[in-house]
Scaffold this motif. Structure first.
Motif, PDB file in Angstrom:
ATOM      1  N   LEU A  18       0.779  -0.952  -0.069  1.00  0.00           N
ATOM      2  CA  LEU A  18       0.050   0.282   0.380  1.00  0.00           C
ATOM      3  C   LEU A  18       0.762   1.643   0.248  1.00  0.00           C
ATOM      4  CD1 LEU A  18      -2.830  -1.339   3.435  1.00  0.00           C
ATOM      5  CD2 LEU A  18      -3.048  -0.066   0.455  1.00  0.00           C
ATOM      6  N   ARG A  19       1.861   0.942   0.207  1.00  0.00           N
ATOM      7  CA  ARG A  19       2.973   2.189   0.738  1.00  0.00           C
ATOM      8  C   ARG A  19       3.358   2.669  -0.230  1.00  0.00           C
ATOM      9  NH1 ARG A  19       4.463   0.718   5.904  1.00  0.00           N
ATOM     10  NH2 ARG A  19       6.324  -0.507   5.342  1.00  0.00           N
ATOM     11  N   THR A  20       3.884   1.680  -1.433  1.00  0.00           N
ATOM     12  CA  THR A  20       4.181   1.864  -3.135  1.00  0.00           C
ATOM     13  C   THR A  20       3.613   2.637  -3.876  1.00  0.00           C
ATOM     14  OG1 THR A  20       3.849  -0.309  -3.640  1.00  0.00           O
ATOM     15  CG2 THR A  20       6.311   0.498  -1.428  1.00  0.00           C
ATOM     16  N   LEU A  21       1.948   2.465  -3.330  1.00  0.00           N
ATOM     17  CA  LEU A  21       0.934   2.522  -4.837  1.00  0.00           C
ATOM     18  C   LEU A  21       0.831   3.871  -5.226  1.00  0.00           C
ATOM     19  CD1 LEU A  21      -1.926   0.579  -3.994  1.00  0.00           C
ATOM     20  CD2 LEU A  21      -0.132  -0.118  -5.022  1.00  0.00           C
ATOM     21  N   PRO A  22       1.095   5.254  -4.163  1.00  0.00           N
ATOM     22  CA  PRO A  22       1.502   6.240  -4.514  1.00  0.00           C
ATOM     23  C   PRO A  22       2.524   6.478  -5.124  1.00  0.00           C
ATOM     24  CG  PRO A  22       1.012   6.399  -2.470  1.00  0.00           C
ATOM     25  CD  PRO A  22       1.450   5.215  -2.372  1.00  0.00           C
ATOM     26  N   GLU A  23       4.181   5.644  -5.365  1.00  0.00           N
ATOM     27  CA  GLU A  23       4.649   5.687  -6.771  1.00  0.00           C
ATOM     28  C   GLU A  23       4.620   5.528  -7.904  1.00  0.00           C
ATOM     29  OE1 GLU A  23       8.226   4.172  -4.444  1.00  0.00           O
ATOM     30  OE2 GLU A  23       7.717   5.164  -2.334  1.00  0.00           O
TER      31      GLU A  23
END
Ligand SMILES: N[C@@H](CCC(=O)N[C@@H](CS)C(=O)NCC(=O)O)C(=O)O
Length: 79
Positions: A18-23
């Motif tokens: 989930l933390r990587t989704l914005p990237e």
């Protein structure tokens, strides 16, 4: 191509993804399997497993289900 992430909040491996989704460059629909049990049932029917995180890659109806947070992160970042 459509992407959906099967996950739940308390899962640390899911949080990594989930933390990587914005990237990442693609949009990924989030499907919380605890809030909507039909997602879990759908995943189990297709793969025989309910482990999360799991990424559903839908290529015009041709479905690929990807497990392992590290593999999912690497795949999404490569797009
Ligand atoms: N190596 C996996 C571990 C995934 C994992 O252990 N997920 C847990 C939740 S935190 C789970 O779904 N366990 C239940 C099961 O495997 O059916 C990853 O990195 O994605």
């Amino acid at each position: 191509m459509k992407y959906a992430l099967y996950y739940y909040d308390a899962c640390p491996f899911c949080q990594r993804v989930l933390r990587t989704l914005p990237e990442v460059k693609v949009e990924v629909e989030k499907r919380n399997v605890m809030k909507d049990r039909s997602f879990s049932a759908q995943q189990h029917k297709a793969t025989g497993r309910t482990t999360v995180p799991c990424l559903l890659i839908d290529n015009d109806g041709e479905e690929t289900w990807m497990y392992e947070s590290g593999d999912i992160i690497n795949y999404l970042k490569s797009l």
